[in-house]
Structures are given as structure tokens and as C-alpha cells.
Design a protein around this motif. Structure first.
Motif, mmCIF file in Angstrom:
data_model
loop_
_atom_site.group_PDB
_atom_site.id
_atom_site.type_symbol
_atom_site.label_atom_id
_atom_site.label_comp_id
_atom_site.label_asym_id
_atom_site.label_seq_id
_atom_site.Cartn_x
_atom_site.Cartn_y
_atom_site.Cartn_z
ATOM 1 N N LEU A 145 0.827 -1.210 0.000
ATOM 2 C CA LEU A 145 0.000 0.000 0.000
ATOM 3 C C LEU A 145 0.863 1.263 0.000
ATOM 4 C CD1 LEU A 145 -2.788 -1.158 2.468
ATOM 5 C CD2 LEU A 145 -3.123 -0.495 0.072
ATOM 6 N N MET A 146 1.938 1.255 0.785
ATOM 7 C CA MET A 146 2.826 2.417 0.822
ATOM 8 C C MET A 146 3.521 2.612 -0.531
ATOM 9 S SD MET A 146 2.499 4.073 3.633
ATOM 10 C CE MET A 146 3.918 5.159 3.499
ATOM 11 N N ALA A 147 3.974 1.533 -1.129
ATOM 12 C CA ALA A 147 4.633 1.625 -2.435
ATOM 13 C C ALA A 147 3.654 2.139 -3.485
ATOM 14 C CB ALA A 147 5.208 0.273 -2.846
ATOM 15 N N LEU A 148 2.443 1.625 -3.458
ATOM 16 C CA LEU A 148 1.429 2.094 -4.404
ATOM 17 C C LEU A 148 1.101 3.566 -4.179
ATOM 18 C CD1 LEU A 148 -0.937 -0.991 -4.432
ATOM 19 C CD2 LEU A 148 0.365 -0.101 -6.378
ATOM 20 N N GLY A 149 1.003 3.954 -2.918
ATOM 21 C CA GLY A 149 0.750 5.362 -2.608
ATOM 22 C C GLY A 149 1.854 6.248 -3.158
ATOM 23 N N SER A 150 3.080 5.839 -2.946
ATOM 24 C CA SER A 150 4.223 6.606 -3.427
ATOM 25 C C SER A 150 4.252 6.684 -4.952
ATOM 26 C CB SER A 150 5.513 5.981 -2.902
ATOM 27 O OG SER A 150 6.626 6.686 -3.356
ATOM 28 N N LEU A 151 4.008 5.559 -5.601
ATOM 29 C CA LEU A 151 3.988 5.550 -7.069
ATOM 30 C C LEU A 151 2.863 6.421 -7.621
ATOM 31 C CD1 LEU A 151 4.743 1.772 -7.689
ATOM 32 C CD2 LEU A 151 6.224 3.705 -8.298
ATOM 33 N N ARG A 152 1.696 6.325 -7.017
ATOM 34 C CA ARG A 152 0.563 7.150 -7.464
ATOM 35 C C ARG A 152 0.841 8.634 -7.221
ATOM 36 N NH1 ARG A 152 -2.771 4.221 -10.793
ATOM 37 N NH2 ARG A 152 -3.356 2.282 -9.797
ATOM 38 N N GLU A 153 1.481 8.927 -6.079
ATOM 39 C CA GLU A 153 1.819 10.318 -5.772
ATOM 40 C C GLU A 153 2.794 10.868 -6.817
ATOM 41 O OE1 GLU A 153 3.688 12.892 -2.056
ATOM 42 O OE2 GLU A 153 3.384 10.740 -1.821
ATOM 43 N N ARG A 154 3.801 10.084 -7.160
ATOM 44 C CA ARG A 154 4.776 10.522 -8.165
ATOM 45 C C ARG A 154 4.139 10.691 -9.544
ATOM 46 N NH1 ARG A 154 9.154 6.527 -5.866
ATOM 47 N NH2 ARG A 154 9.896 7.834 -4.173
ATOM 48 N N ALA A 155 3.086 9.941 -9.795
ATOM 49 C CA ALA A 155 2.361 10.058 -11.062
ATOM 50 C C ALA A 155 1.317 11.176 -11.003
ATOM 51 C CB ALA A 155 1.687 8.731 -11.405
ATOM 52 N N LEU A 156 1.299 11.914 -9.884
ATOM 53 C CA LEU A 156 0.374 13.021 -9.638
ATOM 54 C C LEU A 156 -1.091 12.579 -9.568
ATOM 55 C CD1 LEU A 156 2.015 15.811 -11.849
ATOM 56 C CD2 LEU A 156 2.456 15.242 -9.451
ATOM 57 N N ASP A 157 -1.302 11.321 -9.251
ATOM 58 C CA ASP A 157 -2.649 10.794 -9.023
ATOM 59 C C ASP A 157 -2.881 10.833 -7.513
ATOM 60 O OD1 ASP A 157 -5.067 9.506 -8.911
ATOM 61 O OD2 ASP A 157 -4.389 7.686 -9.952
ATOM 62 N N TYR A 158 -3.096 12.051 -7.000
ATOM 63 C CA TYR A 158 -3.166 12.258 -5.561
ATOM 64 C C TYR A 158 -4.339 11.548 -4.903
ATOM 65 C CZ TYR A 158 0.463 15.797 -6.159
ATOM 66 O OH TYR A 158 1.631 16.455 -6.450
ATOM 67 N N GLU A 159 -5.463 11.466 -5.587
ATOM 68 C CA GLU A 159 -6.618 10.787 -4.997
ATOM 69 C C GLU A 159 -6.316 9.308 -4.750
ATOM 70 O OE1 GLU A 159 -10.413 11.572 -6.765
ATOM 71 O OE2 GLU A 159 -9.973 13.713 -6.918
ATOM 72 N N ALA A 160 -5.733 8.643 -5.739
ATOM 73 C CA ALA A 160 -5.388 7.229 -5.578
ATOM 74 C C ALA A 160 -4.292 7.062 -4.528
ATOM 75 C CB ALA A 160 -4.940 6.630 -6.911
ATOM 76 N N ALA A 161 -3.328 7.976 -4.513
ATOM 77 C CA ALA A 161 -2.263 7.907 -3.511
ATOM 78 C C ALA A 161 -2.842 8.044 -2.118
ATOM 79 C CB ALA A 161 -1.228 8.994 -3.767
ATOM 80 N N LEU A 162 -3.722 9.004 -1.958
ATOM 81 C CA LEU A 162 -4.339 9.246 -0.657
ATOM 82 C C LEU A 162 -5.123 8.022 -0.175
ATOM 83 C CD1 LEU A 162 -4.523 11.519 1.384
ATOM 84 C CD2 LEU A 162 -6.545 12.339 0.213
ATOM 85 N N GLU A 163 -5.817 7.399 -1.088
ATOM 86 C CA GLU A 163 -6.571 6.184 -0.756
ATOM 87 C C GLU A 163 -5.632 5.085 -0.234
ATOM 88 O OE1 GLU A 163 -8.864 2.906 -3.409
ATOM 89 O OE2 GLU A 163 -9.380 5.009 -3.834
#
Length: 183
Positions: A27-45
């Protein structure tokens, strides 16, 4: 890879202790990857799900940091509530260092900046700088971040001289030697 890990998570038994650490790390890795892709909603989830299952204090700190740092861009009011919750939780932890508390005060102050609450932000960011030892000649990455953010808050609050002072203590404008104009 993101899609593979995302689709594989539901297959892991939710309550199984044997995969709890792996689920948290995924979950943390996915959050970080989504954040770097500027998909903040998915990262936040992902960060919110990770925080809910954090196996110990250190991982919980990482999840809180992700929640606040990402949330301040899409839902700063909720990020502020997360920052308040994180700071309250940290205050109850016996090993919470001044540096860690300062980092979360700085995150809270940045969130207040995003909300346009500049004076409150300035006070919060000053508390973060003070927790790191105040304005000294010693500078490390947390000091630089806290002082720089404090300067921004001071400038936005209408205190340009205070902003210059905090920027000076980041080393901004410091020059070891003098350069001379060419002939």
C-alpha cells in the motif's frame, strides 16, 4: 506493475498476520507511485489504507506523512485533521523526537498555507523551527525545510523582514567568496 500490485492486494487475506507487513508495504509503495504520477486521490486512498493497518509506530509515521503531504493538495481541510491526529498520536509516543514532531508541525503549517491561513501557518511553522533548536548556524535538511516554509508564511502574512531573516538562516544568499566582474 502498479496495476498488478493493485489487483493482487484484494487476493491477500485481509486479517492474516502473515501478510500484514507485505500488505502495508504494498500500500505504501502504491501510494508513493501514485503520488509521483500526480494521481493524488489514488495515492491518498492507499496511504489511508496503509495507516489503518500500520504494524508499528515507525510505519504509522510514514503513512501519516504520506496522508498529509498528499492530502494537502486535494483536500487540505482533511489533511489538516490528519495532521492534528498525527501530532496528537506522536505526542503520546514515548520515542517521538523533537525532530519528528517538528517535521509534522511543518507539514501542518504547509497545510495551513494551502488553506490560506497564513498567520496560523506562520505560528505553526515557527513552532517547528523552534522545536529543531531555533535559528542557529547549524543547518540540516529538516532545518532548511522548516525555515524556508516559515519564510514563505512570513512573506504571505505581510512580514517581509521576518521572511528575509528566516531565508538568511537557510543559507540563502550566502557566498563563500567574492566574484569580480571581468575586464
Amino acid at each position: 506493475i502498479i496495476t498488478d500490485v493493485d489487483s493482487g492486494l484484494p487476493a491477500l487475506p485481509a486479517g492474516a498476520a502473515s501478510v500484514a507487513q507485505g500488505r502495508f508495504l504494498a500500500l505504501m509503495a502504491l501510494g508513493s507511485l501514485r503520488e509521483r504520477a500526480l494521481d493524488y486521490e489514488a495515492a491518498l486512498e492507499r496511504y489511508r489504507a496503509a495507516e489503518a493497518i500500520a504494524p508499528s509506530p515507525a510505519p504509522k509515521v510514514r503513512a501519516f506523512r504520506g496522508l498529509i503531504a498528499t492530502g494537502m493538495f486535494i483536500d487540505p481541510a482533511r489533511a489538516l485533521a490528519d495532521a492534528d491526529r498525527a501530532l496528537a498520536w506522536l505526542a503520546s509516543q514515548p520515542d517521538a523526537t523533537k525532530s519528528l514532531l517538528s517535521q509534522f508541525s511543518t507539514l501542518r503549517g504547509r497545510t495551513l498555507l494551502n488553506l490560506g491561513r497564513f498567520d496560523e501557518s506562520r505560528k505553526e511553522l515557527r513552532a517547528g523551527v523552534d522545536a529543531l533548536g531555533g535559528l542557529t548556524l547549524r543547518v540540516d535538511v529538516p532545518d532548511l525545510a522548516a525555515r524556508s516554509d516559515m519564510a514563505i508564511a512570513a512573506l504571505l502574512s505581510g512580514y517581509p523582514d521576518e521572511a528575509r531573516k528566516y531565508l538568511a538562516y537557510t543559507g540563502a544568499g550566502h557566498q563563500e567568496s567574492t566574484f569580480f566582474d571581468g575586464a
